[in-house]
Design a protein around this motif. Structure first.
Motif, PDB file in Angstrom:
ATOM      1  N   LYS A 156      -7.987   7.819  47.170  1.00 28.91           N
ATOM      2  CA  LYS A 156      -8.359   7.073  48.375  1.00 28.91           C
ATOM      3  C   LYS A 156      -8.925   5.705  48.001  1.00 28.91           C
ATOM      4  CE  LYS A 156     -10.623  10.697  50.093  1.00 28.91           C
ATOM      5  NZ  LYS A 156     -11.446  11.512  51.025  1.00 28.91           N
ATOM      6  N   ALA A 157      -9.724   5.657  46.951  1.00 32.06           N
ATOM      7  CA  ALA A 157     -10.272   4.372  46.494  1.00 32.06           C
ATOM      8  C   ALA A 157      -9.162   3.452  46.003  1.00 32.06           C
ATOM      9  CB  ALA A 157     -11.306   4.611  45.389  1.00 32.06           C
ATOM     10  N   GLN A 158      -8.131   4.009  45.378  1.00 32.41           N
ATOM     11  CA  GLN A 158      -7.004   3.197  44.904  1.00 32.41           C
ATOM     12  C   GLN A 158      -6.228   2.598  46.074  1.00 32.41           C
ATOM     13  OE1 GLN A 158      -5.223   6.300  42.546  1.00 32.41           O
ATOM     14  NE2 GLN A 158      -6.117   5.549  40.617  1.00 32.41           N
ATOM     15  N   PHE A 159      -6.029   3.367  47.135  1.00 35.76           N
ATOM     16  CA  PHE A 159      -5.364   2.829  48.322  1.00 35.76           C
ATOM     17  C   PHE A 159      -6.194   1.699  48.933  1.00 35.76           C
ATOM     18  CE2 PHE A 159      -2.459   6.478  48.424  1.00 35.76           C
ATOM     19  CZ  PHE A 159      -1.318   5.903  48.982  1.00 35.76           C
ATOM     20  N   VAL A 160      -7.505   1.878  48.996  1.00 36.37           N
ATOM     21  CA  VAL A 160      -8.369   0.836  49.563  1.00 36.37           C
ATOM     22  C   VAL A 160      -8.308  -0.433  48.714  1.00 36.37           C
ATOM     23  CG1 VAL A 160     -10.780   0.197  49.953  1.00 36.37           C
ATOM     24  CG2 VAL A 160      -9.914   2.386  50.787  1.00 36.37           C
ATOM     25  N   ALA A 161      -8.392  -0.286  47.407  1.00 35.70           N
ATOM     26  CA  ALA A 161      -8.351  -1.462  46.529  1.00 35.70           C
ATOM     27  C   ALA A 161      -7.023  -2.196  46.671  1.00 35.70           C
ATOM     28  CB  ALA A 161      -8.574  -1.037  45.078  1.00 35.70           C
ATOM     29  N   ALA A 162      -5.920  -1.450  46.761  1.00 40.88           N
ATOM     30  CA  ALA A 162      -4.608  -2.086  46.931  1.00 40.88           C
ATOM     31  C   ALA A 162      -4.517  -2.787  48.288  1.00 40.88           C
ATOM     32  CB  ALA A 162      -3.500  -1.043  46.792  1.00 40.88           C
ATOM     33  N   ALA A 163      -5.098  -2.193  49.319  1.00 42.79           N
ATOM     34  CA  ALA A 163      -5.097  -2.822  50.650  1.00 42.79           C
ATOM     35  C   ALA A 163      -5.880  -4.130  50.624  1.00 42.79           C
ATOM     36  CB  ALA A 163      -5.690  -1.861  51.675  1.00 42.79           C
ATOM     37  N   GLN A 164      -6.995  -4.142  49.925  1.00 42.82           N
ATOM     38  CA  GLN A 164      -7.784  -5.372  49.822  1.00 42.82           C
ATOM     39  C   GLN A 164      -7.011  -6.448  49.069  1.00 42.82           C
ATOM     40  OE1 GLN A 164     -11.182  -3.486  48.003  1.00 42.82           O
ATOM     41  NE2 GLN A 164     -12.286  -3.332  49.940  1.00 42.82           N
ATOM     42  N   ARG A 165      -6.302  -6.051  48.035  1.00 42.81           N
ATOM     43  CA  ARG A 165      -5.464  -7.014  47.308  1.00 42.81           C
ATOM     44  C   ARG A 165      -4.334  -7.522  48.211  1.00 42.81           C
ATOM     45  NH1 ARG A 165      -6.677  -7.057  41.882  1.00 42.81           N
ATOM     46  NH2 ARG A 165      -7.886  -5.282  41.106  1.00 42.81           N
ATOM     47  N   ALA A 166      -3.736  -6.628  48.992  1.00 44.21           N
ATOM     48  CA  ALA A 166      -2.665  -7.033  49.914  1.00 44.21           C
ATOM     49  C   ALA A 166      -3.175  -8.049  50.933  1.00 44.21           C
ATOM     50  CB  ALA A 166      -2.095  -5.807  50.624  1.00 44.21           C
ATOM     51  N   ASP A 167      -4.391  -7.861  51.385  1.00 40.02           N
ATOM     52  CA  ASP A 167      -4.983  -8.825  52.321  1.00 40.02           C
ATOM     53  C   ASP A 167      -5.148 -10.185  51.654  1.00 40.02           C
ATOM     54  OD1 ASP A 167      -6.368  -9.906  54.563  1.00 40.02           O
ATOM     55  OD2 ASP A 167      -8.290  -9.386  53.617  1.00 40.02           O
ATOM     56  N   ARG A 168      -5.679 -10.195  50.440  1.00 33.53           N
ATOM     57  CA  ARG A 168      -5.855 -11.464  49.725  1.00 33.53           C
ATOM     58  C   ARG A 168      -4.521 -12.168  49.500  1.00 33.53           C
ATOM     59  NH1 ARG A 168      -9.864  -8.562  46.580  1.00 33.53           N
ATOM     60  NH2 ARG A 168      -8.399  -8.253  44.840  1.00 33.53           N
ATOM     61  N   LEU A 169      -3.471 -11.397  49.301  1.00 31.70           N
ATOM     62  CA  LEU A 169      -2.151 -11.972  49.047  1.00 31.70           C
ATOM     63  C   LEU A 169      -1.528 -12.577  50.300  1.00 31.70           C
ATOM     64  CD1 LEU A 169      -0.681  -9.234  46.681  1.00 31.70           C
ATOM     65  CD2 LEU A 169      -1.197 -11.601  46.077  1.00 31.70           C
ATOM     66  N   GLY A 170      -2.081 -12.264  51.454  1.00 34.14           N
ATOM     67  CA  GLY A 170      -1.548 -12.828  52.697  1.00 34.14           C
ATOM     68  C   GLY A 170      -0.616 -11.920  53.464  1.00 34.14           C
ATOM     69  N   PHE A 171      -0.492 -10.667  53.067  1.00 32.15           N
ATOM     70  CA  PHE A 171       0.323  -9.731  53.838  1.00 32.15           C
ATOM     71  C   PHE A 171      -0.326  -9.489  55.194  1.00 32.15           C
ATOM     72  CE2 PHE A 171       1.875  -8.636  49.557  1.00 32.15           C
ATOM     73  CZ  PHE A 171       3.243  -8.696  49.798  1.00 32.15           C
ATOM     74  N   GLU A 172       0.518  -9.408  56.213  1.00 31.12           N
ATOM     75  CA  GLU A 172       0.025  -9.247  57.579  1.00 31.12           C
ATOM     76  C   GLU A 172       0.135  -7.817  58.081  1.00 31.12           C
ATOM     77  OE1 GLU A 172       1.828 -13.168  59.502  1.00 31.12           O
ATOM     78  OE2 GLU A 172       2.747 -12.496  57.629  1.00 31.12           O
ATOM     79  N   LEU A 173       0.672  -6.935  57.240  1.00 34.78           N
ATOM     80  CA  LEU A 173       0.888  -5.545  57.643  1.00 34.78           C
ATOM     81  C   LEU A 173       0.908  -4.667  56.404  1.00 34.78           C
ATOM     82  CD1 LEU A 173       3.504  -4.191  60.146  1.00 34.78           C
ATOM     83  CD2 LEU A 173       3.684  -3.484  57.749  1.00 34.78           C
ATOM     84  N   ILE A 174       0.349  -3.469  56.533  1.00 32.76           N
ATOM     85  CA  ILE A 174       0.444  -2.444  55.496  1.00 32.76           C
ATOM     86  C   ILE A 174       1.115  -1.223  56.104  1.00 32.76           C
ATOM     87  CG2 ILE A 174      -0.877  -0.730  54.172  1.00 32.76           C
ATOM     88  CD1 ILE A 174      -2.907  -2.909  53.562  1.00 32.76           C
ATOM     89  N   GLU A 175       2.097  -0.700  55.374  1.00 37.89           N
ATOM     90  CA  GLU A 175       2.713   0.576  55.750  1.00 37.89           C
ATOM     91  C   GLU A 175       2.360   1.599  54.681  1.00 37.89           C
ATOM     92  OE1 GLU A 175       6.674   1.030  57.700  1.00 37.89           O
ATOM     93  OE2 GLU A 175       7.256   1.804  55.712  1.00 37.89           O
ATOM     94  N   LEU A 176       1.749   2.703  55.078  1.00 35.90           N
ATOM     95  CA  LEU A 176       1.445   3.782  54.154  1.00 35.90           C
ATOM     96  C   LEU A 176       2.672   4.678  54.022  1.00 35.90           C
ATOM     97  CD1 LEU A 176      -2.156   4.738  55.346  1.00 35.90           C
ATOM     98  CD2 LEU A 176      -1.492   3.230  53.466  1.00 35.90           C
ATOM     99  N   HIS A 177       3.036   4.992  52.795  1.00 32.48           N
ATOM    100  CA  HIS A 177       4.254   5.767  52.541  1.00 32.48           C
ATOM    101  C   HIS A 177       3.915   7.258  52.565  1.00 32.48           C
ATOM    102  CE1 HIS A 177       8.236   6.666  51.584  1.00 32.48           C
ATOM    103  NE2 HIS A 177       8.431   5.959  50.485  1.00 32.48           N
ATOM    104  N   GLY A 178       4.163   7.866  53.720  1.00 33.01           N
ATOM    105  CA  GLY A 178       3.958   9.303  53.867  1.00 33.01           C
ATOM    106  C   GLY A 178       5.272  10.049  53.986  1.00 33.01           C
TER     107      GLY A 178
END
Length: 365
Positions: A156-178
């Motif tokens: 869960k912490a890894q998903f959060v860290a990746a989401a924060q990096r995605a935000d910094r990169l300028g991505f406007e959307l995250i899709e979780l792969h379920g």
């Protein structure tokens, strides 16, 4: 008026039309780092006139990669490499960019498809895989390690860290792969999840990890940006994950503020029996849209503009996603707009390509 080319809101994120470019693994990263191939590939698709481009499944940890060639977003090096790609794409394209974050679980540590795709041994550069339970995808493969509660918290912490990096990169959307038999799907399905703790057994327990990951990512990603989930609506195996459980999951996700659900199927078991054909997954999207009422993306053998238009216009789904079809025809949205009497975004460098008789195909704003 074409419904396929009408705008839609995913939460607070506006999309100019209902055509989505689905995430497609390229198996072309360097130890998780994006390469020049990604700049070419994503730059190409970003000029297609679609409403949204979602970057391929991106691993939140090294062991979460499907193959050694998978894209990753788990440290400063992988973030910086992807930043160079995103900056190059955004310099010339106005299309919103999303990224799919995932973990392959027991389907990790595999060769790239054009080298066979089989599970890699340690000697071949493979690694120990993780899953809900110690059950391999194929009987002859090395069994994954059943995740401990500490490993689940780390995930869960890894998903959060990746989401924060995605935000910094300028991505406007995250899709979780379920979907497609990867780790979050492995926790959902009773075929792969035989745990006896609060992450296994009952449907609420099997849904728990995906819902916790969603909550954590949603809290870490700015509210004006969108977070959605891709699921496999059916394992296509008796006794596995199915449409009714998917409705329950979608209902729970909607209650948590999920902005959309992207509905695929299969991938969990080699025993699957999938009735392939045009629109074969659309009924799942239609059921979830009708019963849950959240924005839905239909995907799977949607190839013709009239076919996509009918799916949206009749309310079977709110959006359609293209994958292999847009690799084959990277200007599919242009051609769809021409057939359906709509307008589409295109860079000014390409305006002179407008065919005779299709005046005003391209938006000039």
């Amino acid at each position: 008026m074409s419904q396929l080319f009408t705008p839609i809101m995913l939460g607070q994120l506006p999309l100019p039309n209902r055509i989505i470019i689905a995430p497609m693994c390229q198996y072309s990263a360097d130890n998780g780092k994006a390469t020049a191939w990604h700049t070419m590939h994503l730059g190409h698709l970003s000029l297609s006139g679609a409403g949204l481009l979602i970057v391929e499944a991106t691993a939140v940890s090294p062991e979460g990669r499907i193959s050694p060639g998978d894209l990753g977003l788990w440290d400063d090096a992988t973030e910086q490499a992807l930043a160079e790609v995103v900056q190059a794409v955004k310099k010339h394209a106005t299309m919103p960019l999303g990224i799919q974050l995932g973990h392959a679980g027991r389907k990790a540590s595999c060769a790239i498809p054009w080298e066979g795709g089989g599970q890699l041994s340690y000697e071949e550069g493979g690694w120990q895989t993780l899953s809900a339970s110690s059950l391999p995808f194929n009987p002859h493969e090395q069994a994954p390690q059943a995740m401990s509660l500490a490993q689940i918290e780390q995930l869960k912490a890894q998903f959060v860290a990746a989401a924060q990096r995605a935000d910094r990169l300028g991505f406007e959307l995250i899709e979780l792969h379920g979907a497609h038999g990867y780790l979050l799907h492995q926790f959902l399905s009773p075929l792969s999840n035989q745990r006896d703790d609060h992450y296994g057994g009952s449907l609420p327990n099997r849904m728990r990890l995906l819902l916790e990951v969603f909550n954590a990512v949603r809290a870490a990603f700015p509210v004006q940006k969108a977070v959605g989930v891709r699921i496999s609506a059916s394992d296509w195996v008796a006794g596995g994950w199915d449409e009714q459980q998917s409705v329950e999951l979608a209902t729970a996700l909607k209650a948590l503020g999920c902005d959309y659900i992207h509905i695929s199927s299969g991938g969990l078991s080699p025993q699957q029996q999938i009735p392939l054909g045009p629109n074969y997954q659309v009924p799942f999207a239609e059921t979830i849209k009708r019963k849950v009422g959240m924005p839905t993306i239909a995907v799977g053998l949607i190839t013709e503009p009239e076919q996509a238009e009918a799916i949206v216009a009749t309310g079977q789904a709110d959006m359609v996603a293209l994958a292999r079809g847009i690799l084959y025809n990277p200007r599919w949205p242009w051609h769809a707009a021409a057939k359906l009497g709509a307008k589409v975004q295109a860079p000014p460098q390409y305006w002179r390509s407008e065919p005779h008789g299709l005046k005003d195909l391209f938006k000039h704003d």
